[in-house]
Design an enzyme around this catalytic site. Structure first.
Site, PDB file in Angstrom:
ATOM      1  N   THR A  47       3.829   6.654   1.835  1.00 13.00           N
ATOM      2  CA  THR A  47       4.832   6.709   2.917  1.00 13.00           C
ATOM      3  C   THR A  47       6.047   5.841   2.600  1.00 13.00           C
ATOM      4  O   THR A  47       7.170   6.186   2.967  1.00 13.00           O
ATOM      5  CB  THR A  47       4.168   6.245   4.235  1.00 13.00           C
ATOM      6  OG1 THR A  47       3.155   7.186   4.571  1.00 13.00           O
ATOM      7  CG2 THR A  47       5.153   6.164   5.373  1.00 13.00           C
ATOM      8  N   SER A  84      -1.671   8.228  -1.471  1.00 13.33           N
ATOM      9  CA  SER A  84      -2.692   7.404  -2.130  1.00 13.33           C
ATOM     10  C   SER A  84      -3.972   8.191  -2.417  1.00 13.33           C
ATOM     11  O   SER A  84      -4.589   8.029  -3.474  1.00 13.33           O
ATOM     12  CB  SER A  84      -3.003   6.170  -1.285  1.00 13.33           C
ATOM     13  OG  SER A  84      -3.417   6.539   0.019  1.00 13.33           O
ATOM     14  N   THR A 118      -0.924   3.958   2.157  1.00 12.25           N
ATOM     15  CA  THR A 118      -1.811   2.990   2.801  1.00 12.25           C
ATOM     16  C   THR A 118      -3.229   3.514   3.064  1.00 12.25           C
ATOM     17  O   THR A 118      -4.138   2.730   3.288  1.00 12.25           O
ATOM     18  CB  THR A 118      -1.217   2.515   4.146  1.00 12.25           C
ATOM     19  OG1 THR A 118      -1.005   3.657   4.964  1.00 12.25           O
ATOM     20  CG2 THR A 118       0.069   1.756   3.935  1.00 12.25           C
ATOM     21  N   ASP A 119      -3.404   4.849   3.027  1.00 11.34           N
ATOM     22  CA  ASP A 119      -4.708   5.413   3.402  1.00 11.34           C
ATOM     23  C   ASP A 119      -5.842   4.803   2.578  1.00 11.34           C
ATOM     24  O   ASP A 119      -6.848   4.362   3.113  1.00 11.34           O
ATOM     25  CB  ASP A 119      -4.723   6.936   3.191  1.00 11.34           C
ATOM     26  CG  ASP A 119      -3.802   7.668   4.157  1.00 11.34           C
ATOM     27  OD1 ASP A 119      -3.221   7.011   5.043  1.00 11.34           O
ATOM     28  OD2 ASP A 119      -3.664   8.901   4.023  1.00 11.34           O
TER      29      ASP A 119
HETATM   30  N1  ASP Z   1      -0.558   9.460   3.578  1.00 11.91           N
HETATM   31  C1  ASP Z   1       0.008   8.247   3.115  1.00 11.91           C
HETATM   32  C2  ASP Z   1      -0.660   7.794   1.840  1.00 11.91           C
HETATM   33  O1  ASP Z   1      -1.698   7.144   1.864  1.00 11.91           O
HETATM   34  C3  ASP Z   1      -0.054   7.218   4.148  1.00 11.91           C
HETATM   35  C4  ASP Z   1       0.749   6.001   3.807  1.00 11.91           C
HETATM   36  O2  ASP Z   1       1.370   5.882   2.777  1.00 11.91           O
HETATM   37  O3  ASP Z   1       0.780   5.135   4.655  1.00 11.91           O
HETATM   38  O4  ASP Z   1      -0.137   8.050   0.804  1.00 11.91           O
END
Ligand code: ASP
Length: 355
Positions: A47, A84, A118-119
């Site tokens: 993100t 991620s 972040t996932d």
């Molecule tokens: N879908 C995203 C990821 O993990 C969520 C994020 O970046 O916060 O790549």
């Protein structure tokens, strides 16, 4: 009219001093810039780089972080540009090797910042903590909001991550996670909220904080990792399959059997304190008869799972290991690395005590 506006602006400047934005975005003079620590940014996507569906390049991302070049000289490179969860285990290995090369080859480099979605960020961070053997810090960072949101936390998070990577106090701590002005250890950090900006927390509390004046640490992890790790990504070409299965009321054992029949060399079973449910116990016996290593990790959020045979362990197949207080998804990462070295169960149990 123009003169009146000019006078007004002059008055405003005298009252407020220079606009802080102007001061903050000014580049440091060349000599001062040379004295700054060097930090390498390795971008993987997520993100933090996801503007309206178009992912930013590392250079574009750095330009969004205000005054970042007041803290370090930054070289940025793209490793990947995906969410991620799309990174493969092969890419994890390549990333660990790349970071080890950067830290080993460039004596001037103070640390590495890795941007990530972040996932599954906490998984990548723990993997790097276990596989990058260096005194220099690796700092994993992401954002909860994309660059075109009203509040883009990625800009502040990136500046904070660079400050942590550049700080002498960060030495010897392995891989860290910086989000929302907090510094977490890779082992104990978990994403605990799907939406909020303060989405990351550590069992036992954060290691430190990124304050306006300095990067300040409050404590150190007792567990091995970073400079003390025994794992070496450069010797690994692949990771064995390890699956995580959950214990819940009436859970069927055939899922465990299917994992083993499809090549899982290890099973992490997410229990409360080691007890299973439904037909899982019988399936775990099957898994062990096929030489799969079974580790029980707690799904409760805190506390240890002790190995079978030790006081305090309930309802388990003899020989299953205890993940201590590691979360099931982190227990999987340690078990993959342990099995990649073909270590015996007793040695694997030692690793769960130490890491
Ligand atoms: N879908 C995203 C990821 O993990 C969520 C994020 O970046 O916060 O790549």
């Amino acid at each position: 009219m123009i003169r009146a506006t000019g006078r007004f602006l002059l008055l405003l400047l005298l009252i407020t001093g220079l606009p802080s934005g102007l001061v903050l975005t000014a580049r440091p003079p060349a000599a001062a810039a040379q004295a700054l620590p060097k930090v390498r940014l390795v971008a993987t996507g997520g993100t933090i780089a996801n503007r309206s569906g178009v992912r930013l390049s590392p250079a574009e991302l750095v330009r969004l972080a205000p005054a970042i070049d007041r803290h370090a000289r930054i070289d940025a490179e793209a490793f990947a540009n995906v969410s991620s969860g799309q990174l493969t285990l092969e890419q994890w290995l390549q990333l660990a090797k790349r970071i080890s090369t950067i830290l080993g080859d460039d004596a001037e480099c103070a640390g590495v910042v890795v941007t990530s979605g972040t996932d599954t960020l906490e998984e990548l961070a723990y993997f790097l903590h276990l596989t990058v053997r260096s005194d220099k810090p690796v700092v994993v960072v992401g954002s909860m909001r994309p660059p075109d949101a009203v509040v883009f936390d990625g800009a502040a998070n990136l500046v904070a991550a660079v400050r942590v990577a550049a700080a002498a106090e960060s030495h010897g701590r392995g891989t860290l996670v910086v989000m929302n002005e907090e510094i977490h250890g890779a082992r104990d950090v978990t994403k605990t909220d799907a939406q909020r900006l303060d989405a990351f927390q550590s069992r036992g509390g954060r290691l430190g904080a990124v304050d306006a004046d300095r990067v300040s640490y409050a404590r150190r992890s007792e567990k091995r990792g970073g400079p003390q790790t025994e794992f070496d990504a450069s010797t690994l070409s692949a990771l064995p399959r390890v699956d995580v299965l959950l214990t819940y009321q009436g859970a069927p054992g055939d899922l465990i059997r299917a994992a083993v029949d499809n090549g899982a060399a290890g099973i992490v079973i997410a229990t409360a304190a080691g007890g299973t449910s439904g037909t899982q116990l019988e399936a775990l016996r099957y898994a062990m008869s096929k030489r799969a290593v079974v580790v029980s990790a707690t799904r409760t959020g805190a506390g240890r799972v002790v190995p079978t045979g030790e006081p305090g362990r309930v309802l388990a197949v003899p020989g299953t290991l205890g993940a201590e207080d590691l979360t099931p998804i982190k227990a999987r990462i340690l078990l993959m690395l342990a099995l990649a070295r073909q270590t015996d169960p007793r040695d694997i149990q030692r690793m769960f005590r130490e890491y």
